[in-house]
Design an enzyme around this catalytic site. Structure first.
Site, short mmCIF file in Angstrom:
data_model
loop_
_atom_site.label_atom_id
_atom_site.label_comp_id
_atom_site.label_asym_id
_atom_site.label_seq_id
_atom_site.Cartn_x
_atom_site.Cartn_y
_atom_site.Cartn_z
N HIS A 67 37.55 -15.26 -1.93
CA HIS A 67 36.96 -15.23 -0.58
C HIS A 67 37.08 -13.88 0.11
CE1 HIS A 67 38.49 -19.40 -1.42
NE2 HIS A 67 37.18 -19.58 -1.34
N CYS A 68 36.98 -12.79 -0.66
CA CYS A 68 37.08 -11.43 -0.10
C CYS A 68 38.39 -11.23 0.66
CB CYS A 68 35.89 -11.12 0.83
SG CYS A 68 34.31 -10.99 -0.01
N SER A 69 39.41 -11.99 0.29
CA SER A 69 40.71 -11.86 0.97
C SER A 69 41.84 -12.10 -0.02
CB SER A 69 40.81 -12.82 2.15
OG SER A 69 42.01 -12.60 2.87
N HIS A 84 38.64 -8.39 3.46
CA HIS A 84 38.34 -7.07 2.88
C HIS A 84 37.67 -6.12 3.89
CE1 HIS A 84 39.81 -6.77 -1.07
NE2 HIS A 84 38.90 -7.48 -1.71
#
Length: 390
Positions: free
Chosen positions: A345-347, A106
């Protein structure tokens, strides 16, 4: 008879931040907070600790680690995200295009979605193989006169996929397009050479494998790459000027830096050099491989990303058939005292690519060089028990 529960914490979340820190780092931080007020360029102090000297020599050590010719091309930031934002917001203008991988964090993807709305920025994922590895030959056909940047996450924080930086850098260099690397999962534990890999911009956090504290990061900018600054203010130099001093790195370092974090980074770099990056990379890879191989042998477990250990390092994300990743993550943390991270996981880009987004992501464990072997032993015992009991 079940696994004997570890009463302490088994830490397997190094993809988020590294733990433990080397003792040399603990001692340096402890001494610094007792010894002197921590700022740079603002005054003179009678102390055996000189923050200005430490900041300068840490820049030199970082230049050595990444083979940067001029230490002044390294800027201290507050995180990898901070540096990435500086580069993206400072370089991309209305209608510009950027090529990225399918596995961006992100720190890149959210910034680009914001810039798409605000400045009509266009971003295009580069074709990759089933492991998420960028196909360098595919880049050539995507470059246009509006392509201002190629940006790649060196090691995925979800799948551990390692990108071929040297090959990508060769294509970027041949076409004259700046090449930017997010090294959040690789700086400090994996070989990075900005000259060999033709990297124009390198962003890294201090608190992961560089073994420093949160609130620290670095951004390398090659000569000729000058994004507009995000912060303007006091620099401790040339105070008679109302304009921001144009010299590097002062142009990008307005405000009081995280000197304590840089002192920790200074000490951690000594640890990295004394230990040897090759040794750190090898042992980190072996610990990763040990967990990966064990998970692959268990029924009902699916590992996200490359199945070949030579194509990956660092984070390992997995799911257990029939169970929500959030539930498994909670059991590992609350019952077995194993620090992990479950979710996207911010992805989300990575999970969409690997087909795990709809189930809420995966459970991630991430060993590091300083992870004790007996902690890995314990985790593998726990996983065996979970699979048999669930």
């Amino acid at each position: 008879m079940g696994v004997s529960i570890n009463e302490g914490q088994v830490y397997l979340d190094n993809a988020s931040t590294s733990y433990p820190k080397p003792e040399i780092v603990n001692l340096a931080v402890s001494e610094a907070v007792r010894e002197v007020g921590l700022t740079v360029g603002r005054g003179s102090y009678f102390s055996k600790i000189n923050p200005d000297e430490i900041v300068a020599r840490t820049r030199v050590k970082l230049a050595k680690l990444f083979n940067v010719k001029n230490p002044h091309n390294i800027i201290f930031t507050y995180s990898a995200t901070d540096g990435i934002n500086l580069a993206l917001f400072g370089l991309l203008n209305d209608g510009d295009e950027i090529l990225i991988s399918h596995l961006e964090h992100h720190a890149v993807s959210r910034a680009l979605h914001y810039l798409k709305k605000q400045r009509n920025i266009k971003f295009c994922p580069i074709p990759s193989d089933e492991n998420g590895i960028v196909i360098p030959e595919a880049i050539e056909g995507l470059i246009s006169e509006r392509t201002k940047l190629i940006c790649v996450n060196h090691i995925s924080n979800v799948s551990g996929t390692i990108q071929p930086l040297k090959e990508i850098g060769m294509v970027a260099g041949a076409r004259g397009v700046p090449f930017m690397v997010d090294s959040a999962q690789s700086a400090g534990c994996h070989h990075i050479d900005v000259e060999e890999m033709n990297i124009s911009i390198l962003a890294a956090p201090g608190h992961k494998s560089l073994l420093s504290l949160p609130g620290t990061g670095i951004l390398f900018l090659r000569d000729g790459i000058r994004p507009e600054p995000l912060r303007v203010g006091g620099t401790g130099k040339l105070s008679q000027l109302y304009d921001l001093p144009n010299e590097m790195p002062t142009f990008y370092e307005s405000g009081t830096p995280n000197v304590l974090g840089i002192i920790a980074l200074d000490a951690s770099l000594d640890f990295i050099f004394d230990t040897g990056l090759d040794r750190i990379q090898y042992i980190t890879s072996e610990k990763h491989k040990r967990i990966l191989n064990h998970l692959q042998e268990l029924p009902g477990i699916s590992v996200v990303g490359p199945q070949d250990s030579s194509l990956r390092c660092g984070p390992i994300s997995f799911n257990i058939d029939g169970h929500e990743p959030s539930d498994i993550g909670t059991i590992l943390a609350e019952h077995y005292h194993i620090a992990n991270r479950a979710g996207l996981h911010c992805s989300p880009m990575s999970h969409e690519f690997f087909g795990t987004a709809e189930r809420g992501g995966a459970v991630r464990v991430s060993p590091a060089f300083l992870t004790p072997d007996n902690d890995i032993d314990y985790f593998l015992e726990v996983i065996d028990e979970l699979v048999s009991s669930l």
